[in-house]
Design a protein around this motif. Structure first.
Motif, PDB file in Angstrom:
ATOM      1  N   UNK A   1       0.609  -1.300   0.164  1.00  0.00           N
ATOM      2  CA  UNK A   1      -0.237   0.212  -0.231  1.00  0.00           C
ATOM      3  C   UNK A   1       0.671   1.183  -0.355  1.00  0.00           C
ATOM      4  N   UNK A   2       2.286   1.552   0.883  1.00  0.00           N
ATOM      5  CA  UNK A   2       2.416   2.262   0.600  1.00  0.00           C
ATOM      6  C   UNK A   2       2.968   2.870  -0.484  1.00  0.00           C
ATOM      7  N   UNK A   3       3.239   1.677  -1.290  1.00  0.00           N
ATOM      8  CA  UNK A   3       4.096   2.419  -2.779  1.00  0.00           C
ATOM      9  C   UNK A   3       2.780   2.528  -3.647  1.00  0.00           C
ATOM     10  N   UNK A   4       2.161   1.748  -3.198  1.00  0.00           N
ATOM     11  CA  UNK A   4       1.061   2.426  -4.376  1.00  0.00           C
ATOM     12  C   UNK A   4       0.616   3.163  -3.934  1.00  0.00           C
ATOM     13  N   UNK A   5       0.601   4.030  -3.212  1.00  0.00           N
ATOM     14  CA  UNK A   5       0.446   5.164  -2.782  1.00  0.00           C
ATOM     15  C   UNK A   5       1.491   6.954  -3.566  1.00  0.00           C
ATOM     16  N   UNK A   6       2.791   5.799  -3.135  1.00  0.00           N
ATOM     17  CA  UNK A   6       3.580   7.352  -4.370  1.00  0.00           C
ATOM     18  C   UNK A   6       3.973   6.852  -5.367  1.00  0.00           C
ATOM     19  N   UNK A   7       3.214   6.057  -6.362  1.00  0.00           N
ATOM     20  CA  UNK A   7       3.196   5.690  -7.790  1.00  0.00           C
ATOM     21  C   UNK A   7       1.310   6.056  -8.125  1.00  0.00           C
ATOM     22  N   UNK A   8       0.577   6.225  -7.184  1.00  0.00           N
ATOM     23  CA  UNK A   8      -0.345   6.572  -7.276  1.00  0.00           C
ATOM     24  C   UNK A   8      -1.259   5.654  -8.469  1.00  0.00           C
ATOM     25  N   UNK A   9      -0.706   3.277  -7.738  1.00  0.00           N
ATOM     26  CA  UNK A   9      -1.394   2.981  -8.738  1.00  0.00           C
ATOM     27  C   UNK A   9      -2.822   2.431  -7.772  1.00  0.00           C
ATOM     28  N   UNK A  10      -3.523   2.358  -8.815  1.00  0.00           N
ATOM     29  CA  UNK A  10      -5.203   1.131  -7.758  1.00  0.00           C
ATOM     30  C   UNK A  10      -4.736  -0.232  -7.453  1.00  0.00           C
ATOM     31  N   UNK A  11      -4.875  -0.725  -6.373  1.00  0.00           N
ATOM     32  CA  UNK A  11      -4.805  -2.470  -5.697  1.00  0.00           C
ATOM     33  C   UNK A  11      -5.316  -3.146  -7.038  1.00  0.00           C
TER      34      UNK A  11
END
Length: 372
Positions: free
Chosen positions: A231-241
């Protein structure tokens, strides 16, 4: 004597002027040639080239602000021309190959319903498969230097896998310089999310999933595997789960070190955007900087002696994963049956040749073992 010197001096100036004129003419001709060969075509044209920046539309905007500042970069312009001619070569290869004809093909499904030709995927599975069958699943992300190709590029490769008893999802994503690598990761995450929500409509075993990619697609696959868990990297990259649990990962000649990848980095760093140094993703542009954010599934890597683009990177990725405790294997192929060095991503380019067949069979055997 003075007159002779003046004549020599004048002659020298004339020669220099001629040389400069020749250089100027060559430079102008080169610019014109690049502009002509990379001229965009409409997305409705059947003979359009799937190269970033070379597809336009009256209804769809293919570019976004992430690509601002790199579209006219001379390196990018040169690579557009290179990939445009690669398209001709790949089409010629496909023309000599005969794909399996007992595979069901569901084509051009939008995973984002915005009319963008790159936001589509295909599904393949053996003809006659019952709807409620539980086949292991393979999800493929094509290569092409982040600037070239769509799902059609890897169709024969994916069909060869489906013909072996698998359900295969073959996805497209937007291309640089219309967007950057970060936006491509956002696209692949959206595609994985669509697959997680819709695989129940196809003959899929949701507990047996392998993600695979070649070259640039190998990088996107490795990063997507990490982003699925972080979840941390998804926030940095702006990607969905993407909401998928992978059983295995197959990386064919992955170019997974884009910042610290030697001379090739002159090209790959640009693909993160003109302002890549100021972005939150800057410190994560190499695989070794993100791998600790996830527990990667068993991973199989393929390269070859003639893999001039990614042989060293593939071995570097293998050593990194092994060091991190990931169960992994690497297959480094030698020459083909004719004694010629096998090229970059040979198993994707030539899936029906002897070497390509063996590489695919061995990788799927690894996948099947990982599912046990």
């Amino acid at each position: 004597m003075q007159e002779v010197k003046e004549k020599k001096k004048s002659k020298g100036k004339t020669v220099c002027l001629i040389i400069l004129c020749v250089i100027l003419v060559i430079a102008i001709a080169a610019v014109v040639f690049i502009e002509v060969t990379t001229k965009p075509s409409y997305d409705t044209d059947e003979d359009r080239f799937a190269v970033g920046g070379m597809v336009i539309s009256d209804t769809v905007e293919y570019k976004d602000e992430s690509g601002d500042g790199i579209r006219h970069n001379p390196v990018i312009k040169m690579m557009q021309m290179v990939w445009r001619f690669c398209s001709d070569g790949d089409a010629a290869k496909h023309a000599t190959q005969t794909p399996p004809d007992k595979v069901e093909k569901v084509k051009d499904i939008p995973y984002i319903d915005d009319g963008n030709i790159y936001h589509k995927l295909d599904v393949y599975y053996p003809e006659g498969t019952p709807a409620d069958a539980k086949l292991p699943v393979v999800i493929d992300i094509h290569g092409g230097g982040w600037m070239y190709g769509d799902k059609e590029l890897n169709e024969y490769y994916c069909l060869s896998i489906a013909d072996r008893g698998y359900t295969v999802f073959n996805i497209s994503y937007r291309l640089a310089p219309d967007v950057t690598v970060n936006e491509q990761l956002q696209d692949t995450a959206q595609a994985l999310k669509w697959i997680s929500e819709n695989m129940k409509n196809y003959p899929c075993d949701e507990t047996k999933i392998m993600l695979t990619g070649d070259s640039a697609g190998g990088q996107l696959s490795a990063y997507s595997a990490v982003l699925l868990q972080s979840p941390e990297l998804r926030e940095k990259f702006g990607v969905v789960d993407g909401n998928l649990k992978l059983s295995a990962l197959l990386l064919t000649s992955p170019v997974a070190f884009m910042k610290d990848g030697g001379a090739f980095s002159i090209y790959t760093k640009i693909l993160w955007g003109k302002d890549y140094k100021s972005k939150p993703t800057y410190e994560f542009m190499d695989l070794d900087k993100i791998v600790d954010y996830a527990e990667l599934p068993p991973t199989y890597l393929i390269t070859s002696g003639g893999d001039s683009l990614a042989h060293d990177q593939t071995h570097r990725a293998y050593e990194l994963l092994k060091e991190k405790g990931v169960k992994c294997e690497i297959a480094d192929f030698g020459d083909d049956e004719n004694g010629e060095p096998l090229p970059h991503v040979f198993s994707v380019l030539f899936p029906f040749d002897k070497s390509g067949t063996k590489a695919i069979d061995d990788a799927l055997a690894f996948f099947n073992e990982a599912c046990k």
